[in-house]
Design a protein around this motif. Structure first.
Motif, mmCIF file in Angstrom:
data_model
loop_
_atom_site.group_PDB
_atom_site.id
_atom_site.type_symbol
_atom_site.label_atom_id
_atom_site.label_comp_id
_atom_site.label_asym_id
_atom_site.label_seq_id
_atom_site.Cartn_x
_atom_site.Cartn_y
_atom_site.Cartn_z
ATOM 1 N N ALA A 1 -13.775 12.028 -7.877
ATOM 2 C CA ALA A 1 -15.072 12.645 -7.623
ATOM 3 C C ALA A 1 -16.128 12.137 -8.598
ATOM 4 C CB ALA A 1 -14.960 14.167 -7.705
ATOM 5 N N ALA A 2 -15.763 12.004 -9.875
ATOM 6 C CA ALA A 2 -16.706 11.494 -10.865
ATOM 7 C C ALA A 2 -17.093 10.053 -10.550
ATOM 8 C CB ALA A 2 -16.101 11.589 -12.266
ATOM 9 N N ALA A 3 -16.103 9.252 -10.126
ATOM 10 C CA ALA A 3 -16.410 7.880 -9.720
ATOM 11 C C ALA A 3 -17.308 7.869 -8.493
ATOM 12 C CB ALA A 3 -15.117 7.122 -9.436
ATOM 13 N N GLY A 4 -17.074 8.792 -7.560
ATOM 14 C CA GLY A 4 -17.951 8.910 -6.402
ATOM 15 C C GLY A 4 -19.366 9.268 -6.781
ATOM 16 N N ALA A 5 -19.509 10.133 -7.789
ATOM 17 C CA ALA A 5 -20.845 10.482 -8.272
ATOM 18 C C ALA A 5 -21.544 9.264 -8.857
ATOM 19 C CB ALA A 5 -20.745 11.590 -9.315
ATOM 20 N N ALA A 6 -20.797 8.414 -9.565
ATOM 21 C CA ALA A 6 -21.390 7.196 -10.123
ATOM 22 C C ALA A 6 -21.868 6.263 -9.023
ATOM 23 C CB ALA A 6 -20.367 6.493 -11.023
ATOM 24 N N VAL A 7 -21.042 6.081 -7.997
ATOM 25 C CA VAL A 7 -21.422 5.215 -6.885
ATOM 26 C C VAL A 7 -22.640 5.780 -6.159
ATOM 27 C CG1 VAL A 7 -20.675 4.275 -4.663
ATOM 28 C CG2 VAL A 7 -19.088 4.320 -6.610
ATOM 29 N N ALA A 8 -22.654 7.107 -5.945
ATOM 30 C CA ALA A 8 -23.778 7.732 -5.246
ATOM 31 C C ALA A 8 -25.062 7.619 -6.063
ATOM 32 C CB ALA A 8 -23.462 9.202 -4.955
ATOM 33 N N LEU A 9 -24.959 7.772 -7.382
ATOM 34 C CA LEU A 9 -26.144 7.653 -8.230
ATOM 35 C C LEU A 9 -26.673 6.221 -8.230
ATOM 36 C CD1 LEU A 9 -28.059 9.062 -10.201
ATOM 37 C CD2 LEU A 9 -26.466 8.506 -12.047
ATOM 38 N N ALA A 10 -25.767 5.257 -8.310
ATOM 39 C CA ALA A 10 -26.199 3.864 -8.237
ATOM 40 C C ALA A 10 -26.843 3.567 -6.889
ATOM 41 C CB ALA A 10 -25.004 2.939 -8.466
ATOM 42 N N THR A 11 -26.300 4.146 -5.822
ATOM 43 C CA THR A 11 -26.872 3.971 -4.487
ATOM 44 C C THR A 11 -28.291 4.521 -4.429
ATOM 45 O OG1 THR A 11 -24.678 4.135 -3.484
ATOM 46 C CG2 THR A 11 -26.572 4.499 -2.039
ATOM 47 N N ALA B 1 -23.462 -0.468 -25.714
ATOM 48 C CA ALA B 1 -23.746 0.502 -26.773
ATOM 49 C C ALA B 1 -23.975 1.892 -26.190
ATOM 50 C CB ALA B 1 -24.972 0.051 -27.573
ATOM 51 N N SER B 2 -24.668 1.960 -25.055
ATOM 52 C CA SER B 2 -24.925 3.250 -24.427
ATOM 53 C C SER B 2 -23.634 3.911 -23.968
ATOM 54 C CB SER B 2 -25.882 3.081 -23.246
ATOM 55 O OG SER B 2 -27.127 2.591 -23.678
ATOM 56 N N LEU B 3 -22.727 3.122 -23.408
ATOM 57 C CA LEU B 3 -21.454 3.683 -22.963
ATOM 58 C C LEU B 3 -20.614 4.174 -24.153
ATOM 59 C CD1 LEU B 3 -20.445 1.178 -20.137
ATOM 60 C CD2 LEU B 3 -21.239 3.529 -19.875
ATOM 61 N N VAL B 4 -20.648 3.431 -25.257
ATOM 62 C CA VAL B 4 -19.936 3.872 -26.453
ATOM 63 C C VAL B 4 -20.533 5.179 -26.963
ATOM 64 C CG1 VAL B 4 -19.464 3.336 -28.872
ATOM 65 C CG2 VAL B 4 -19.169 1.574 -27.124
ATOM 66 N N GLY B 5 -21.857 5.256 -26.976
ATOM 67 C CA GLY B 5 -22.512 6.480 -27.411
ATOM 68 C C GLY B 5 -22.184 7.664 -26.520
ATOM 69 N N LEU B 6 -22.153 7.427 -25.210
ATOM 70 C CA LEU B 6 -21.796 8.508 -24.286
ATOM 71 C C LEU B 6 -20.358 8.963 -24.507
ATOM 72 C CD1 LEU B 6 -23.474 7.331 -20.965
ATOM 73 C CD2 LEU B 6 -24.124 9.283 -22.388
ATOM 74 N N THR B 7 -19.485 8.032 -24.835
ATOM 75 C CA THR B 7 -18.103 8.403 -25.142
ATOM 76 C C THR B 7 -18.045 9.302 -26.360
ATOM 77 O OG1 THR B 7 -17.342 6.294 -24.235
ATOM 78 C CG2 THR B 7 -15.796 7.498 -25.623
ATOM 79 N N MET B 8 -18.871 9.013 -27.352
ATOM 80 C CA MET B 8 -18.915 9.844 -28.551
ATOM 81 C C MET B 8 -19.479 11.225 -28.233
ATOM 82 S SD MET B 8 -20.344 6.864 -31.101
ATOM 83 C CE MET B 8 -20.521 7.924 -32.543
ATOM 84 N N VAL B 9 -20.504 11.272 -27.370
ATOM 85 C CA VAL B 9 -21.083 12.565 -27.000
ATOM 86 C C VAL B 9 -20.078 13.392 -26.207
ATOM 87 C CG1 VAL B 9 -22.875 13.679 -25.617
ATOM 88 C CG2 VAL B 9 -23.442 11.706 -27.032
ATOM 89 N N ALA C 1 -16.774 14.068 -17.099
ATOM 90 C CA ALA C 1 -17.325 13.847 -15.757
ATOM 91 C C ALA C 1 -18.693 13.180 -15.831
ATOM 92 C CB ALA C 1 -17.421 15.170 -15.007
ATOM 93 N N LEU C 2 -19.509 13.639 -16.776
ATOM 94 C CA LEU C 2 -20.850 13.075 -16.924
ATOM 95 C C LEU C 2 -20.784 11.637 -17.423
ATOM 96 C CD1 LEU C 2 -23.701 14.108 -16.425
ATOM 97 C CD2 LEU C 2 -23.840 14.721 -18.844
ATOM 98 N N LEU C 3 -19.839 11.366 -18.305
ATOM 99 C CA LEU C 3 -19.669 10.000 -18.808
ATOM 100 C C LEU C 3 -19.323 9.036 -17.679
ATOM 101 C CD1 LEU C 3 -19.274 7.851 -21.018
ATOM 102 C CD2 LEU C 3 -16.941 8.716 -21.293
ATOM 103 N N ILE C 4 -18.392 9.439 -16.811
ATOM 104 C CA ILE C 4 -18.003 8.570 -15.699
ATOM 105 C C ILE C 4 -19.166 8.393 -14.733
ATOM 106 C CG2 ILE C 4 -16.435 8.329 -13.742
ATOM 107 C CD1 ILE C 4 -14.352 9.874 -15.375
ATOM 108 N N GLU C 5 -19.892 9.471 -14.455
ATOM 109 C CA GLU C 5 -21.028 9.373 -13.533
ATOM 110 C C GLU C 5 -22.069 8.383 -14.046
ATOM 111 O OE1 GLU C 5 -24.676 12.084 -11.705
ATOM 112 O OE2 GLU C 5 -23.022 13.067 -12.767
ATOM 113 N N TYR C 6 -22.283 8.387 -15.354
ATOM 114 C CA TYR C 6 -23.338 7.521 -15.895
ATOM 115 C C TYR C 6 -22.864 6.111 -16.199
ATOM 116 C CZ TYR C 6 -27.183 10.651 -15.732
ATOM 117 O OH TYR C 6 -28.202 11.429 -15.256
ATOM 118 N N THR C 7 -21.774 5.707 -15.549
ATOM 119 C CA THR C 7 -21.479 4.285 -15.466
ATOM 120 C C THR C 7 -22.263 3.656 -14.314
ATOM 121 O OG1 THR C 7 -19.553 4.701 -14.043
ATOM 122 C CG2 THR C 7 -19.160 4.558 -16.431
ATOM 123 N N ALA C 8 -23.099 4.447 -13.646
ATOM 124 C CA ALA C 8 -23.924 3.937 -12.549
ATOM 125 C C ALA C 8 -24.776 2.736 -12.958
ATOM 126 C CB ALA C 8 -24.805 5.057 -11.989
#
Length: 330
Positions: free
Chosen positions: A149-159, A125-133, A92-99
């Motif tokens: 919901a996770a995608a919604g969190a990403a959109v809301a964070l980018a907003t 590189a950051s996304l690859v690292g987050l995938t590893m984490v 969930a955190l990984l998807i959110e931080y695609t913001a």
């Protein structure tokens, strides 16, 4: 830059504190309401005292400020809670931080801003690292509602980053954060009236794990931490950073949070990190550093002094002109 990094660390620690608060019987949705309401009650009076003259909202700012509070703060927390109730927290955190990727795409294709190639490599590189984490792997059951919901969190964070960047371009971060918290608190109070809340849960105590084993703390103290050091201080620091370095770079630096959150959970909650997760954390930091070095500072060109020689003009001698009169017409 330092402000955003400190904010990311505080957000990471706040996740562990919030998890401890919820073990005492405080529901996640109610915790979000107390978080926004308490933060508004703390920050709004401070802003009135410190920047009273800048607290006034112009008519064109009202809708943007309301969106910042409701979408950028209230919604992102709610989406995240729904996501982690149906998905592994790391996923969930990984998807959110695609913001940050959404911000970069918005800047490139909507705002038509220049995005340096090195920034894309750093983001990848950051996304690859987050995938590893997060250790996304086969066998993880994916839930459609959780993914949405996770995608919604990403959109809301980018907003939040984009609207915050727009607002702090013309006003100070303190008043901006105070108003956004006020709108977020109003949103939650309307959805969950306070008279439906059993406040006795705040008087219960919680046993602290990890290095603090053997000690207890009242639930209200954990909530106070979530309010002050988990919301008021880091969100204000984020807007300070957005004002200085922009939304895209602030979003990239914010990707340090999942790594710091994993470290905090490891130290306090005993949630150990594997070697792959540690390596992923290093990749995330390296990716953020790579993206940071992509910043191109315009060279300051100092014009050479121009020496001009005085122009000597000779006096103009005019000859007397004989006046010519027209003949009188009959």
């Amino acid at each position: 830059m330092v402000a955003v990094v400190v904010a990311a660390v505080l957000f990471a620690v706040n996740g562990t504190v919030a998890k401890l608060a919820m073990t005492s019987g405080l529901g996640p949705t109610r915790l979000v309401e107390l978080r926004t309401l308490g933060s508004a009650l703390v920050l709004v009076p401070v802003a009135v005292l410190v920047v009273r003259r800048r607290m006034a909202l112009r008519r064109r700012e009202v809708l943007v400020m309301a969106a910042l509070g409701i979408v950028g703060m209230a919604a992102v927390q709610w989406f995240y809670l729904v996501a982690i109730s149906r998905l592994p927290v790391g996923l969930a955190l990984l998807i959110e931080y695609t913001a940050p990727l959404l911000i970069a795409l918005w800047a490139r294709f909507v705002l038509h801003e220049l995005v340096r190639p090195r920034a894309w490599w750093g983001l990848a590189a950051s996304l690859v690292g987050l995938t590893m984490v997060a250790q996304v792997r086969r066998g993880v059951e994916l839930d459609a509602v959780g993914l949405a919901a996770a995608a919604g969190a990403a959109v809301a964070l980018a907003t939040y980053y984009l609207l915050g960047e727009r607002l702090v371009a013309t006003r100070d971060p303190l008043s901006t954060q105070a108003w956004s918290l006020a709108f977020a608190a109003l949103f939650w109070v309307v959805l969950q009236p306070l008279w439906t809340f059993d406040a006795t849960v705040l008087a219960t105590t919680t046993d602290l794990p990890g290095p603090l084993t053997g000690t207890t703390t009242p639930t209200w103290a954990l909530v106070a931490w979530v309010v002050v050091l988990g919301t008021v201080v880091p969100y204000t620091l984020v807007l300070v950073g957005v004002q200085v370095i922009g939304a895209a770079r602030a979003g990239l630096l914010g990707m340090i949070e999942p790594v710091a959150a994993a470290g905090a959970a490891w130290l306090v909650l005993g949630e150990s990190m594997t070697g792959l997760q540690v390596a992923g954390g290093v990749v995330v930091v390296a990716g953020v550093a790579l993206a940071e070095t992509a910043r191109v500072r315009p060279a300051v060109v100092v014009p050479e002094p121009v020496v001009t020689e005085p122009v000597v003009t000779e006096p103009v001698v005019t000859e007397p002109v004989e006046r010519i009169t027209s003949p009188t017409l009959p």
